[in-house]
Design a protein around this motif. Structure first.
Motif, mmCIF file in Angstrom:
data_model
loop_
_atom_site.group_PDB
_atom_site.id
_atom_site.type_symbol
_atom_site.label_atom_id
_atom_site.label_comp_id
_atom_site.label_asym_id
_atom_site.label_seq_id
_atom_site.Cartn_x
_atom_site.Cartn_y
_atom_site.Cartn_z
ATOM 1 N N ALA A 173 -76.378 -35.035 15.335
ATOM 2 C CA ALA A 173 -76.121 -35.655 16.647
ATOM 3 C C ALA A 173 -74.937 -34.956 17.297
ATOM 4 N N PHE A 174 -75.069 -34.633 18.588
ATOM 5 C CA PHE A 174 -73.993 -34.004 19.341
ATOM 6 C C PHE A 174 -73.393 -35.044 20.296
ATOM 7 N N THR A 175 -72.131 -35.355 20.128
ATOM 8 C CA THR A 175 -71.456 -36.334 20.997
ATOM 9 C C THR A 175 -70.088 -35.795 21.395
#
Length: 420
Positions: A27-29
């Motif tokens: 996940a990219f946050t």
């Protein structure tokens, strides 16, 4: 060499091949800075409104802002929408909207300009070359340490370690200084203006001189000297209401002019009454010598008329000094109103310490008047009880007139200027 697999089905819709086994999830946050929520709360406590202006997608920016604690009812607008707005709609959006996305450097500059036109004091934070125009346009330009050299070059302040946490305490301290200086300027300028007007006007009508140096020293000590130290120490942070100069002018001119008018009438009334009272009686040389010894006049009183003028002068000066000291002490209460009854020149403070200080200074003045060595040192005399009642009534009437002048903006209306 494995066979190439398509990621679309026969209908050209995206899909994964069959038989795949998931091994993990990535996940990219965007990561929020530590202590961000405390920093935002600090801005809110300082009464500072925050706006996010970004070149990214406005809905992405809004999602991050909600995650940071901005709230869920954020208004969002894009640069494309701003480009189609009229000047009035643009200014309205700049004032009301919180999140701006897909914004060009020119639009950033225009947003800052629109906020300033609305009377806001704008601090702009940026780190890239595209922020240079808006940083120059803002009242306070703030750059990040990791930002471009051009951004740091035009900024008024650079945040070390890119930390926002230093800003709320700095803004709160700045508000405290400004609020304290505002009160101090009001007292200083009011006293300077009405004393100057009294000296000029009484000299023109040739009715003696309104103050001797010791009277001015006493007046300055009680109404300006001691109070300003206390007001600076007790100043509290809080949003500055209106512009500093306009706020000070709103307080100073009605206060100074009203004190001048009441004080001038009081001085001339006592001077004329005292001079006239000595015309109907015989003045002896012994009486003149006794008066000169008591008053400490360093020069010789050669004639009876000179005696009459000096007698009238010392009575009128004592009455004038008493009135201006009482009015000056009451101004301390008006500067920091503890109750809505005193609101007019400033907003309600509810801080009772300045009022208590004014009461202590009043007690000090009473002691000076009653204690003969102190009274002689300041070249005052004891007036009749009826005189103190007259002076007290004059102070009360002056306070009522002044509060009405503030409440109804008489000064601003007379000059035709807008109250901010």
């Amino acid at each position: 060499q494995p066979d190439t697999l398509k990621l679309h089905d026969s209908l050209d819709q995206p899909g994964l091949p069959k038989g795949l086994i998931p091994l993990g999830l990535i996940a990219f946050t965007d990561e929020l800075r530590p202590g961000l929520q405390e920093t935002l709360k600090g801005f809110a406590d300082a009464g500072i409104r925050l706006k996010v202006i970004s070149g990214d997608n406005p809905h992405t920016v809004a999602a991050l802002a909600k995650q940071a604690g901005f709230g869920s009812d954020l208004q969002v607008v894009s640069g494309t929408e701003l480009a189609t707005m009229t000047d009035a709609e643009f200014e309205q959006a700049a004032h009301e909207v919180t999140i701006f996305g897909r914004i060009t450097p020119q639009q950033k500059e225009r947003l800052v300009d629109a906020l300033r036109k609305r009377g806001a004091y704008v601090a702009m934070i940026g780190d890239g070359v595209n922020d240079v125009l808006s940083l120059k346009k803002a009242n306070l330009g703030i750059a990040m340490q990791s930002g471009s050299a051009a951004t740091r070059g035009v900024a008024d302040m650079v945040l070390l370690n890119d930390s926002f946490a230093a800003l709320p305490p700095a803004f709160l301290e700045g508000q405290k200084i400004i609020n304290g200086m505002q009160d101090i300027l009001r007292l200083f300028l009011t006293r300077a203006l009405y004393v100057s007007l009294l000296i000029l006007s009484i000299s023109v009508v040739d009715a003696g001189f309104p103050y001797v140096p010791k009277h001015v020293s006493l007046l300055t000590l009680l109404t300006v000297g001691v109070p300003t130290f206390a007001l600076a120490a007790w100043a509290r942070p809080g949003q500055v209401k209106g512009r500093l100069l306009r706020s000070v002018v709103h307080f100073v001119f009605p206060a100074a002019i009203s004190i001048f008018v009441f004080a001038l009438l009081l001085y001339l009334g006592y001077f004329i009454a005292s001079y006239t009272a000595t015309l109907d009686r015989t003045v002896t040389a012994a009486e003149i010598r006794e008066f000169q010894t008591y008053s400490g006049i360093p020069y010789e009183i050669a004639t009876v008329d000179e005696f009459r003028v000096e007698t009238a002068g010392i009575i009128a000066r004592t009455a004038l000094t008493t009135f201006t000291v009482l009015a000056g002490l009451l101004l301390i209460v008006f500067v920091e109103p503890p109750h809505s009854l005193f609101v007019g020149g400033d907003v309600l403070s509810e801080d009772k310490r300045p009022t208590i200080l004014a009461g202590l200074l009043l007690a000090s003045f009473v002691v000076i008047v009653l204690f003969e060595p102190a009274r002689r040192f300041f070249e005052l005399i004891v007036l009749a009880p009826t005189d103190y009642l007259i002076i007290g009534a004059a102070v009360l009437l002056w306070a009522i007139v002044l509060r009405l002048a503030w409440k109804h903006d008489w000064f601003e209306r007379f000059l035709g200027i807008e109250r901010v």
